[in-house]
Structures are given as C-alpha cells and as structure tokens.
Write a protein that holds these residues in place. Structure first.
Motif, PDB file in Angstrom:
ATOM      1  N   THR A  27       0.826  -1.201   0.000  1.00 19.60           N
ATOM      2  CA  THR A  27       0.000   0.000   0.000  1.00 19.60           C
ATOM      3  C   THR A  27       0.861   1.251   0.000  1.00 19.60           C
ATOM      4  N   GLU A  28       1.946   1.259   0.799  1.00 13.08           N
ATOM      5  CA  GLU A  28       2.826   2.416   0.827  1.00 13.08           C
ATOM      6  C   GLU A  28       3.494   2.637  -0.531  1.00 13.08           C
ATOM      7  N   ALA A  29       3.878   1.552  -1.204  1.00 15.65           N
ATOM      8  CA  ALA A  29       4.514   1.687  -2.511  1.00 15.65           C
ATOM      9  C   ALA A  29       3.548   2.288  -3.519  1.00 15.65           C
ATOM     10  N   GLY A  30       2.297   1.823  -3.520  1.00 18.16           N
ATOM     11  CA  GLY A  30       1.306   2.395  -4.420  1.00 18.16           C
ATOM     12  C   GLY A  30       1.003   3.838  -4.084  1.00 18.16           C
ATOM     13  N   SER A  31       1.015   4.167  -2.805  1.00 13.49           N
ATOM     14  CA  SER A  31       0.746   5.536  -2.361  1.00 13.49           C
ATOM     15  C   SER A  31       1.774   6.503  -2.920  1.00 13.49           C
ATOM     16  N   ALA A  32       3.020   6.065  -3.044  1.00 13.50           N
ATOM     17  CA  ALA A  32       4.069   6.949  -3.546  1.00 13.50           C
ATOM     18  C   ALA A  32       3.758   7.433  -4.953  1.00 13.50           C
ATOM     19  N   VAL A  33       3.168   6.577  -5.773  1.00 15.48           N
ATOM     20  CA  VAL A  33       2.815   6.962  -7.137  1.00 15.48           C
ATOM     21  C   VAL A  33       1.761   8.067  -7.113  1.00 15.48           C
ATOM     22  N   PHE A  34       0.739   7.898  -6.271  1.00 13.02           N
ATOM     23  CA  PHE A  34      -0.319   8.893  -6.171  1.00 13.02           C
ATOM     24  C   PHE A  34       0.218  10.204  -5.587  1.00 13.02           C
ATOM     25  N   LEU A  35       1.088  10.101  -4.579  1.00 10.75           N
ATOM     26  CA  LEU A  35       1.646  11.293  -3.958  1.00 10.75           C
ATOM     27  C   LEU A  35       2.505  12.071  -4.945  1.00 10.75           C
ATOM     28  N   LEU A  36       3.297  11.367  -5.733  1.00  9.76           N
ATOM     29  CA  LEU A  36       4.128  12.029  -6.738  1.00  9.76           C
ATOM     30  C   LEU A  36       3.257  12.739  -7.763  1.00  9.76           C
ATOM     31  N   ALA A  37       2.196  12.069  -8.228  1.00 10.45           N
ATOM     32  CA  ALA A  37       1.292  12.685  -9.202  1.00 10.45           C
ATOM     33  C   ALA A  37       0.624  13.929  -8.614  1.00 10.45           C
ATOM     34  N   ALA A  38       0.195  13.853  -7.348  1.00 10.44           N
ATOM     35  CA  ALA A  38      -0.450  14.991  -6.698  1.00 10.44           C
ATOM     36  C   ALA A  38       0.529  16.151  -6.532  1.00 10.44           C
ATOM     37  N   THR A  39       1.789  15.848  -6.230  1.00 10.52           N
ATOM     38  CA  THR A  39       2.798  16.896  -6.068  1.00 10.52           C
ATOM     39  C   THR A  39       3.047  17.624  -7.381  1.00 10.52           C
ATOM     40  N   VAL A  40       3.179  16.861  -8.456  1.00  8.64           N
ATOM     41  CA  VAL A  40       3.373  17.472  -9.776  1.00  8.64           C
ATOM     42  C   VAL A  40       2.164  18.329 -10.152  1.00  8.64           C
ATOM     43  N   LEU A  41       0.962  17.803  -9.895  1.00  9.73           N
ATOM     44  CA  LEU A  41      -0.253  18.556 -10.194  1.00  9.73           C
ATOM     45  C   LEU A  41      -0.306  19.854  -9.389  1.00  9.73           C
ATOM     46  N   ALA A  42       0.081  19.797  -8.106  1.00  7.78           N
ATOM     47  CA  ALA A  42       0.073  21.004  -7.277  1.00  7.78           C
ATOM     48  C   ALA A  42       1.035  22.049  -7.814  1.00  7.78           C
ATOM     49  N   LEU A  43       2.228  21.614  -8.238  1.00  6.97           N
ATOM     50  CA  LEU A  43       3.207  22.557  -8.778  1.00  6.97           C
ATOM     51  C   LEU A  43       2.720  23.180 -10.076  1.00  6.97           C
ATOM     52  N   VAL A  44       2.127  22.366 -10.937  1.00  8.06           N
ATOM     53  CA  VAL A  44       1.600  22.896 -12.200  1.00  8.06           C
ATOM     54  C   VAL A  44       0.457  23.866 -11.925  1.00  8.06           C
ATOM     55  N   TRP A  45      -0.474  23.476 -11.066  1.00 10.38           N
ATOM     56  CA  TRP A  45      -1.629  24.311 -10.735  1.00 10.38           C
ATOM     57  C   TRP A  45      -1.180  25.651 -10.145  1.00 10.38           C
ATOM     58  N   ALA A  46      -0.249  25.606  -9.196  1.00  9.00           N
ATOM     59  CA  ALA A  46       0.193  26.833  -8.526  1.00  9.00           C
ATOM     60  C   ALA A  46       0.948  27.760  -9.468  1.00  9.00           C
ATOM     61  N   ASN A  47       1.575  27.214 -10.499  1.00  8.63           N
ATOM     62  CA  ASN A  47       2.343  28.049 -11.420  1.00  8.63           C
ATOM     63  C   ASN A  47       1.555  28.479 -12.650  1.00  8.63           C
ATOM     64  N   VAL A  48       0.493  27.765 -12.959  1.00 10.19           N
ATOM     65  CA  VAL A  48      -0.353  28.147 -14.092  1.00 10.19           C
ATOM     66  C   VAL A  48      -1.485  29.070 -13.638  1.00 10.19           C
ATOM     67  N   ALA A  49      -2.064  28.768 -12.473  1.00 12.33           N
ATOM     68  CA  ALA A  49      -3.192  29.558 -11.967  1.00 12.33           C
ATOM     69  C   ALA A  49      -3.041  29.710 -10.457  1.00 12.33           C
ATOM     70  N   ALA A  50      -2.088  30.546 -10.045  1.00 10.52           N
ATOM     71  CA  ALA A  50      -1.776  30.695  -8.622  1.00 10.52           C
ATOM     72  C   ALA A  50      -2.974  31.207  -7.831  1.00 10.52           C
ATOM     73  N   ASP A  51      -3.711  32.160  -8.396  1.00  9.47           N
ATOM     74  CA  ASP A  51      -4.870  32.712  -7.688  1.00  9.47           C
ATOM     75  C   ASP A  51      -5.930  31.644  -7.460  1.00  9.47           C
ATOM     76  N   SER A  52      -6.146  30.808  -8.464  1.00  7.18           N
ATOM     77  CA  SER A  52      -7.129  29.732  -8.347  1.00  7.18           C
ATOM     78  C   SER A  52      -6.715  28.736  -7.269  1.00  7.18           C
ATOM     79  N   TYR A  53      -5.423  28.386  -7.241  1.00  8.13           N
ATOM     80  CA  TYR A  53      -4.918  27.442  -6.250  1.00  8.13           C
ATOM     81  C   TYR A  53      -5.117  27.987  -4.836  1.00  8.13           C
ATOM     82  N   GLU A  54      -4.738  29.239  -4.633  1.00  7.53           N
ATOM     83  CA  GLU A  54      -4.862  29.856  -3.312  1.00  7.53           C
ATOM     84  C   GLU A  54      -6.323  29.987  -2.910  1.00  7.53           C
ATOM     85  N   ALA A  55      -7.175  30.408  -3.859  1.00  7.97           N
ATOM     86  CA  ALA A  55      -8.589  30.613  -3.549  1.00  7.97           C
ATOM     87  C   ALA A  55      -9.274  29.302  -3.185  1.00  7.97           C
ATOM     88  N   PHE A  56      -8.903  28.228  -3.873  1.00  6.14           N
ATOM     89  CA  PHE A  56      -9.549  26.941  -3.609  1.00  6.14           C
ATOM     90  C   PHE A  56      -9.236  26.445  -2.213  1.00  6.14           C
TER      91      PHE A  56
END
Length: 455
Positions: A27-56
C-alpha cells in the motif's frame, strides 16, 4: 497493469514476513505513485493559476449543529482532520510492530533505531548551523522525518533486486523516526493550550484504555471515542493530528484469545449446515473477533490514507510558485540550502554513522545479506523528507516567504536524495546482490494488484 503488460511493474516481494507487513509495504509503494502525481499537479496548478490554487484551498467549510460549529478552510480540513487518519495508520503500525512485529526483538531493532536517532540529530544540527542567529532556527523539526511512502515506493521501482530485508530494515528505521518526529511536533509545535479541552482529551484516552481493559474487540466504540478525542485535542490548541497517533497506539494490537479463534470453526460449520442470515451474521462476528482490532482498523483506514489523504495533502501543500525570482532567492537562501543539505547529507551521515556504531558495539546486526554499502544507499534514500517535513513546515512558519523557501528546500533535498539513493542502491545491487545464494531468480509473484503493484 497485468502480468503480460509491457513495461516494469511496481513489485513488492517480501517472502518470510507477515502478511500484514507485506500488505503495509504494498500500500505504501502504491501511495508513492499517487503522492508524486499529486505533487506534480500542485506545482503545475500553482504556477499556471496561482490565484485559483490559493482561492480553492482557502475556501471555508464548516460543520454546524445548533450553537456548536467547527469552521476550517479546505487546507486545514486536509492538514488537521484528514491527516489525523494518516497519523492513526502510523500509530497502528508502530503498535503492531512493537506488540508482535519487527520491533519486539532488541537486536533486530537496535541498529535501525539508533540509525533513526542519528538521522534525526545530525540533520537538525546541520539545519541549525545554517540558520543560526535567524528567526528560522525554530523550524528545525522540518528535517527530522523520512517519508515512508516515497521511501518504499522508490525502493520498489528503482531499488536492487530482492531488497526485502533492506526494505524491512528501512521501514523499522522510518517507524522509529516517525515516533521521534511526532513527539517533537506535539511538544514544540503546538499553540497555546486550553487545559479544559486537554482534560476532556485525557478523559477520552482513559475511555479508550477502559475499552482495552474490557477486551472490547468491536471497532465502533474506538472510532466514536477517537472522533471525540480529535475534537477535544483540536479545541485544546495541541495539533489535532496527535489524536490520530493516540488512537493508533491505543487500539488493541494483541492477538485475540484462543477461544475466539476456535469459535470461528463452529459458527462457520453452522453456516454450512444452514445458510441463514442469522448464522451468516454470527459467523461474521466470530471471524472479526478472531482478528486483532488494530489490524481490522488498519485494513479499513490504510487504503484511504495512502490513496486519498496523503495525495490530497501533497496537492494542498506542495503548490509553490517557481518563478525566476523565487528560485533565485531560494538558491541564495540559507534556509532553503540548509533544509536540502540537512535532508541529504544529514541523513546519509547520521543514519549510516549511528547504525555503524551500533553494529561495532555489538548491539545488533544488519539483517540477511544487507551490507554496509546498502546501509549507506538506504541512508541517502531516507533523506526523502516529504510528507511530515511539509507538515511541520506548515506549523513552524507563518511568513509566506520563509514557508516557500522551506518548501523549495524540502522538494530539492527530497529529489536529490531520491536520485542519489536510487543510483547508489541500483549500482550496489549489481555488485552486492541481496538475493539468497543459489536462488534461481526472484520468487514468483502473486497476481498483480491495481496500478501495477505486485506482491
């Protein structure tokens, strides 16, 4: 991904260890894949639409019952409430390992435990050396903890062949590391305390101890008291995730009495003779009573924690605006550099050094075919300090500029540790194989789980 699908599968083979530990690692090994994907998504979201990320993530959401209300924004619902589930799983794993797992044997636990202490103290000293004389020195807790999900996931994806004993060694190290980090978080990073609310929390702890003493095996009473404990701790000023740790540690982890196990056969036999709803219900209750309460709670919580809560935490906290000015400031910042160096160099030196001292002193030994080189590679990999590091950063820093610098240091240090540790372990795995002598290749795997994870 099926066994016939092209491409590498994420394999976690752990022969010779308990199924509960094996399930935890998968379960921990599978979680790492999801966590990595979420981290990349957060970085993209914060740099493409910072106001949207903060507001959400600052959107308010609350619960109102009569005159009572609990209002938090979405980020704090994740960090304060949902992460309590993550810490409950950590507490459950600690309790199980101490009761009947790897942490029972002093010689087995001595080396990773002392290695974990070295991996706490040396990074903290390096961090304080970089931040001495500044108001950032109080954030020393950021560099204390290893991210178990990423550690296990990287080992599964890029580690040497047959790293089973190395994985269990590092898991034990991470568990001890988590105990220290959680204790520091509760003691040093809590706000002003309400003694009344803390007294109510203490009553909830007593209630849970009474449930243990009465040998209550049903989950519902522990869940109800756990929710009340979270509410009391949240109102006390101590960070509410501590309630999750307490629940995990207090839910019974001991093996049920023999008569409970033997009763399963009788109720199952009655069900075979006559398949009625009543007999099915009795057989189900008998089966539940025959399994440790903590195991059943962990089986219920761990997938949600690994695949929902931890990725949500990454999505809510890893969003950093990485423009040229921010990166330039971070490259010159004693804070960012101190965090990154403490994670990578501090863990490499602290873990390998303290573990070596423990071995030389005869306090314990490395398991199986694990060698000093593997220990060093694992120590470098343990520099991935993501989830709890980000968590403590949120508690320690109010200044948005400092918080951004700390997060950049955590991301940079974790990335360097992951790459260097993977390269070192892969190189060592080719020269110092961890598989048993004479083994005809790796052991057969069970059918694949979702997302390419195999046991």
């Amino acid at each position: 991904m099926t066994s016939s699908s092209p491409g590498p599968a994420l394999r976690v083979r752990v022969p010779g260890v308990s199924p509960s530990v094996r399930d935890f690692l998968v379960t921990e090994a599978g979680s790492a894949v999801f966590l990595l994907a979420a981290t990349v998504l957060a970085l993209v979201w914060a740099n493409v639409a910072a106001d949207s990320y903060e507001a959400f993530w600052t959107t308010a959401a609350g619960i109102h019952v009569g005159s009572w209300s609990l209002d938090l924004d979405l980020e704090h619902w994740v960090n304060d409430a949902a992460m309590a589930m993550f810490f409950a799983v950590v507490g459950l794993e600690i309790s199980r390992e101490v009761t009947r797992g790897e942490l029972r044997d002093r010689r087995t636990v001595a080396v990773p435990a002392l290695g974990a202490l070295g991996g706490v103290l040396v990074p903290v000293l390096i961090y304080l050396a970089f931040t001495a004389g500044t108001d950032a020195a109080h954030g020393w807790g950021v560099v204390m903890s290893t991210d178990t999900a990423f550690l296990v996931g990287i080992l599964a994806l890029f580690g040497p062949a047959c790293p089973d004993r190395l994985r269990l060694f590092l898991l034990t190290l991470a568990i001890v590391d988590d105990i220290v980090a959680i204790t520091a978080m509760a003691v040093f990073y809590s706000e002003s305390v309400s003694l009344t609310a803390l007294g109510l929390a203490a009553l909830c702890v007593v209630a849970m101890l009474v449930l243990r003493w009465l040998r209550v095996w049903q989950l519902l009473p522990y869940v109800v008291v756990g929710v009340l404990l979270w509410l009391a701790v949240q109102a006390s000023g101590v960070h509410p995730t501590l309630a999750g740790v307490l629940v995990g540690l207090l839910v019974p982890a001991s093996v049920p009495r023999r008569e409970h196990v033997e009763a399963v056969t009788g109720y199952a036999g009655d069900l075979v003779q006559e398949t009625t709803a009543e007999r099915e219900h009795l057989a189900e209750l008998a089966a539940r009573a025959a399994v440790p309460t903590s195991d059943r709670l962990q089986r219920m919580l761990h997938p949600w924690s690994a695949y929902v809560v931890v990725p949500l935490f990454g999505l809510a906290n890893a969003g950093i605006t990485l423009d040229g000015d921010v990166l330039a400031d971070a490259a010159r910042s004693r804070l960012s550099i101190g965090v990154a160096v403490a994670l990578v160099l501090g863990n490499a030196v602290g873990i390998s050094g303290a573990a070596t001292i423990a071995i030389r002193a005869g306090l314990g030994e490395l398991p199986g075919r694990v060698r000093y080189g593997h220990l060093l590679g694992g120590a470098v990999l343990a520099g991935i300090g993501f989830t709890i590091s980000l968590f403590i950063a949120q508690l320690a820093f109010d200044d948005p500029h400092q918080l951004a610098e700390v997060k950049i240091g955590i991301l940079a240090g974790s990335l360097v540790a992951a790459v260097l540790g993977s390269i070192l372990l892969r190189w060592l795995g080719e020269r110092l194989p961890l598989c048993s002598p004479g083994a005809d290749g790796p052991p057969p795997s069970l059918p694949p789980l979702p997302w390419g994870v195999q046991v």
